[in-house]
Design a protein around this motif. Structure first.
Motif, short mmCIF file in Angstrom:
data_model
loop_
_atom_site.label_atom_id
_atom_site.label_comp_id
_atom_site.label_asym_id
_atom_site.label_seq_id
_atom_site.Cartn_x
_atom_site.Cartn_y
_atom_site.Cartn_z
N PHE A 104 -22.00 28.14 8.29
CA PHE A 104 -21.56 26.79 7.96
C PHE A 104 -20.12 26.51 8.35
CE2 PHE A 104 -20.15 23.35 5.23
CZ PHE A 104 -21.20 22.45 5.42
N GLY A 105 -19.90 25.34 8.96
CA GLY A 105 -18.53 24.91 9.24
C GLY A 105 -18.52 23.76 10.22
N GLY A 106 -17.45 22.96 10.17
CA GLY A 106 -17.38 21.78 11.01
C GLY A 106 -16.21 21.80 11.97
N ALA A 107 -16.25 20.90 12.96
CA ALA A 107 -15.19 20.78 13.95
C ALA A 107 -14.45 19.46 13.74
CB ALA A 107 -15.79 20.87 15.34
N ARG A 108 -13.72 19.01 14.76
CA ARG A 108 -12.88 17.80 14.67
C ARG A 108 -12.08 17.83 13.36
NH1 ARG A 108 -17.25 13.31 16.91
NH2 ARG A 108 -17.35 14.09 19.04
N ALA A 109 -12.07 16.70 12.61
CA ALA A 109 -11.27 16.68 11.37
C ALA A 109 -11.96 17.40 10.21
CB ALA A 109 -10.97 15.24 10.98
N SER A 110 -13.08 18.08 10.50
CA SER A 110 -13.82 18.79 9.45
C SER A 110 -13.49 20.26 9.36
CB SER A 110 -15.33 18.63 9.66
OG SER A 110 -15.71 17.30 9.42
N GLY A 111 -12.64 20.75 10.26
CA GLY A 111 -12.25 22.14 10.07
C GLY A 111 -12.11 22.94 11.35
N THR A 112 -11.71 24.19 11.17
CA THR A 112 -11.50 25.07 12.32
C THR A 112 -12.81 25.70 12.78
OG1 THR A 112 -10.88 26.82 10.76
CG2 THR A 112 -9.09 25.58 11.77
N ASN A 113 -13.88 25.40 12.08
CA ASN A 113 -15.24 25.81 12.46
C ASN A 113 -15.38 27.32 12.63
OD1 ASN A 113 -17.92 25.44 12.95
ND2 ASN A 113 -17.69 24.41 14.91
N ASP A 114 -14.87 28.06 11.68
CA ASP A 114 -14.98 29.52 11.74
C ASP A 114 -16.22 30.04 11.01
OD1 ASP A 114 -12.57 30.49 13.22
OD2 ASP A 114 -11.61 29.18 11.76
N LYS A 115 -17.09 29.13 10.61
CA LYS A 115 -18.40 29.47 10.07
C LYS A 115 -18.38 30.48 8.92
CE LYS A 115 -20.87 26.92 12.91
NZ LYS A 115 -20.69 25.49 12.59
N ALA A 116 -18.23 29.92 7.72
CA ALA A 116 -18.26 30.74 6.50
C ALA A 116 -19.54 31.57 6.48
CB ALA A 116 -18.23 29.82 5.28
N GLY A 117 -19.42 32.80 6.01
CA GLY A 117 -20.60 33.67 5.94
C GLY A 117 -21.10 34.05 7.31
N SER A 118 -20.17 34.46 8.19
CA SER A 118 -20.58 34.93 9.51
C SER A 118 -19.52 35.89 10.04
CB SER A 118 -20.73 33.77 10.50
OG SER A 118 -19.46 33.39 10.99
N MET A 119 -19.88 36.57 11.12
CA MET A 119 -18.92 37.49 11.72
C MET A 119 -17.72 36.74 12.27
SD MET A 119 -19.29 39.93 14.91
CE MET A 119 -20.65 41.00 14.65
N LEU A 120 -17.94 35.50 12.72
CA LEU A 120 -16.83 34.70 13.28
C LEU A 120 -15.71 34.55 12.26
CD1 LEU A 120 -18.74 31.77 15.03
CD2 LEU A 120 -17.73 33.80 16.07
N ASN A 121 -16.09 34.29 11.01
CA ASN A 121 -15.10 34.11 9.96
C ASN A 121 -14.36 35.42 9.70
OD1 ASN A 121 -14.37 34.40 6.94
ND2 ASN A 121 -14.31 32.20 7.33
N LEU A 122 -15.11 36.49 9.56
CA LEU A 122 -14.48 37.78 9.21
C LEU A 122 -13.54 38.27 10.30
CD1 LEU A 122 -17.33 39.73 7.40
CD2 LEU A 122 -15.63 38.18 6.44
N LEU A 123 -13.85 37.90 11.56
CA LEU A 123 -12.98 38.31 12.66
C LEU A 123 -11.59 37.71 12.54
CD1 LEU A 123 -15.39 38.17 15.73
CD2 LEU A 123 -14.05 40.15 15.00
N ARG A 124 -11.48 36.58 11.82
CA ARG A 124 -10.15 35.97 11.65
C ARG A 124 -9.27 36.78 10.71
NH1 ARG A 124 -9.55 30.70 13.15
NH2 ARG A 124 -7.41 31.40 13.33
N TRP A 125 -9.88 37.70 9.96
CA TRP A 125 -9.10 38.44 8.95
C TRP A 125 -8.79 39.87 9.38
CZ3 TRP A 125 -7.31 34.51 7.05
CH2 TRP A 125 -8.10 33.40 6.78
N VAL A 126 -8.97 40.13 10.68
CA VAL A 126 -8.57 41.44 11.19
C VAL A 126 -7.65 41.27 12.40
CG1 VAL A 126 -10.56 42.79 10.41
CG2 VAL A 126 -10.69 41.60 12.60
N SER A 127 -6.80 42.25 12.59
CA SER A 127 -5.91 42.27 13.74
C SER A 127 -6.32 43.52 14.52
CB SER A 127 -4.47 42.37 13.26
OG SER A 127 -3.60 42.33 14.34
N ALA A 128 -6.76 43.33 15.74
CA ALA A 128 -7.36 44.47 16.45
C ALA A 128 -6.30 45.26 17.23
CB ALA A 128 -8.44 43.96 17.40
N ARG A 129 -6.38 46.57 17.10
CA ARG A 129 -5.53 47.43 17.93
C ARG A 129 -6.44 48.20 18.90
NH1 ARG A 129 -1.40 52.36 16.47
NH2 ARG A 129 -3.18 53.23 15.37
N SER A 130 -6.09 48.09 20.16
CA SER A 130 -6.86 48.76 21.18
C SER A 130 -6.16 50.09 21.49
CB SER A 130 -6.88 47.85 22.41
OG SER A 130 -7.60 48.42 23.42
#
Ligand code: NAD
Length: 524
Positions: A493-519
């Motif tokens: 779930f999530g919206g674009a335009r003025a409805s949000g950054t569309n990072d889709k709550a309850g998905s991998m897309l959202n969780l990826l925002r909360w990690v900083s990757a080190r290669s």
């Protein structure tokens, strides 16, 4: 290793005579008869202040549920310090031990905590039993379980290696603390925003809406029972601007997980921009915001199906869902039938407090919301651009009650076709049945939001055309179904335009925002 495969928590029916109904009624009565003295939680300590604020029942504002301790700027500082103090232990804790705390919380909520959190949501937010069940029980359990699976998938994502070289990717927590800012309308969102961030090894300062403290308090107690270590999530009740001043000027501010209105989010974004030179790292900005969600029926649609989508989509939880249908476009050939079905269906919607399980409509959240919604209805009564065709009565003498209200707009750009009202009001517009393409243009251009939307048709060409034409008009798009009721794991779930950054709550897309990757590249 494998984590338990998540499955959606089954929804309990609360049918008359069922044991779950009896338990919920008993718990509701018990909580209602108590006066809770609710503290903040900072570094695992319960923090009380002399500034006691009442927790009001929206459907009976003379009967309060107790008081919560409101804090000030010094408590925000303390919460940040407590979070940062917990960071080293928490971020270095082995993943399976972090994850098992949230899985345990899901088990507690599916079992002994279910009735308590449902009753708290009914009392504090005025949801009926069914709406409470799909929110504070099922959706929150699903978030907790599915996020563990998505996090595992993230940690498993690894780059290719070659002979003599081993490449690895570390998905590390962010460097600093994350601010979770939650809205009044969903207990599941209140639970998900801080826990999804913490699951990825981050520490959190959490501020819920003042009208949601009752349920937020219960969630915090549940997390403590599940074994969440002190300081990982710090729950404070401080007014928004004061909290923002401290949080957004702190060097260790590493991200915000927000759900709420578009205006508040846009101001937050500007503040973060103005302070960008103060931070150690670019903060992650994740926000799910307002909506002006639509239903568009094609001339081939089934009138009854469209009417049901209108009444359910617009009026569940008094229209206070970000996904609630609030504008609908009806072709002229279906209008008489749709109108008749809508008016007929509304006759079955009883309004009153949630303790009577037969009340489908309860109260709106507070006086400010009530007044705002009532102004839109009054405007329609006085305007010649719209008329009220059902409902329209409001009464705040005992609770904040507003009848489910259907407006008919004569002008498709009438104010209630464009602005988010966030209450039990939907505006219908009747278009010439031969103007399908132009109507889709209108839907796309009328509002700045892009959260949810639904189209109804039996004609596959029309469905395909609308799906393409409205590609950017809704983050969650429904074909022949109402635009509410997204299920974790099924419709991220999530919206674009003025409805949000569309990072889709309850998905991998959202969780990826909360990690900083080190290669990491290691030559062998
Ligand atoms: P709100 O924006 O008034 O409040 C959200 C949070 O921000 C609350 O905790 C509030 O105290 C805080 N806040 C308010 N002003 C602030 C400020 N100046 N500085 C810092 N914090 C501040 O929203 P609300 O009324 O609680 O919730 C309703 C809104 O949320 C609607 O617009 C709805 O569409 C939206 N919403 C969106 C989604 C989604 O997924 N897109 C889901 C639920 C709700």
């Amino acid at each position: 290793f494998k984590v338990p495969t998540p499955v959606n928590e089954p929804v309990k029916s609360y049918a008359p005579g069922s044991p779950e109904r009896e338990e919920l009624q008993r718990t509701y009565k018990e909580l209602k008869s108590k006066q809770l003295d609710v503290p903040m939680y900072i570094g695992g300590d319960r923090v009380y202040t002399d500034n006691k604020q009442p927790m009001v029942q929206p459907h009976d504002h003379r009967h309060i549920l107790g008081h919560f301790s409101e804090g000030d700027a010094s408590h925000v500082e303390q919460a940040i310090n407590a979070a940062l103090a917990a960071r080293e232990m928490w971020s270095n804790m082995a993943w399976e031990h972090r994850a098992s705390i949230f899985l345990k919380a899901a088990e507690l909520l599916a079992g002994p905590w279910r009735a308590r959190l449902n009753a708290a949501t009914m009392l504090g937010q005025s949801k009926n039993a069914y709406q409470a069940e799909i929110d504070s029980a099922c959706e929150l359990i699903d978030f907790l379980r599915f996020n563990v699976q998505y996090a595992t998938d993230i940690y498993r994502m690894q780059p290719e290696s070659s002979p003599g070289v081993w490449n690895r990717m570390e998905h590390r927590p962010l460097e600093g603390f994350v601010f979770a800012l939650t809205p009044f309308n969903f207990t599941a969102i209140a639970g998900n925003l801080p826990t999804s961030v913490a699951l990825m090894g981050n520490v959190v300062v959490w501020k819920p809406a003042h009208t949601q403290v009752y349920a937020a308090h219960m969630i915090m107690e549940l997390l403590q029972e599940a074994g969440l270590p002190d300081g990982v999530i710090n729950l404070i009740y401080v007014d928004g601007p004061t909290t923002g001043d401290v949080v957004f000027s702190h060097a260790d501010f590493a991200g915000i997980h927000f759900t709420g209105s578009t205006g508040v989010f846009q101001n937050i974004w500007k503040t973060i921009g103005n302070n960008i030179h103060k931070y150690k790292t670019y903060p992650r900005i994740v926000g799910e915001t307002g909506g002006k969600d639509f239903i568009v029926a094609h001339r081939t649609a089934e009138a009854k199906q469209v009417a049901t989508a209108i009444t359910r989509g617009a009026f569940e939880f008094q229209g206070q869902k970000c996904s609630a249908a609030s504008r609908a476009y009806i072709p002229s050939n279906l209008w008489d039938e749709v109108r008749e079905y809508v008016i007929e269906d509304l006759k079955s919607f009883k309004m009153g407090p949630p303790e009577d399980f037969s009340n489908f409509i309860n109260a709106v959240i507070d006086e400010k919301s009530f007044d705002k919604i009532a102004r839109y209805i009054d405007n329609a009564k006085e305007s010649n651009e719209a008329e009220v065709i059902a409902g329209g009565k409001t009464d705040k003498s005992k609770g904040y009650f507003i009848e489910p209200t259907v407006l008919l707009a004569h002008n498709p750009q009438y104010i209630t076709m464009c602005e988010e009202i966030f209450g039990p009001v939907i505006t219908l517009y009747v278009y010439d049945e031969n103007n399908w393409e132009d109507t889709l243009e209108l839907v796309n251009a009328t509002s700045p939001y892009a959260l949810t939307g639904a189209i109804f048709s039996k004609d596959r060409y029309a469905i395909e055309y609308a799906t393409k034409k409205l590609s950017d008009a809704a983050g969650n798009f429904y074909i022949n179904d109402k635009p509410t009721g997204a299920v974790v794991g099924q419709q991220p779930f999530g919206g674009a335009r003025a409805s949000g950054t569309n990072d889709k709550a309850g998905s991998m897309l959202n969780l990826l925002r909360w990690v900083s990757a080190r290669s990491v590249k290691e030559t062998l």
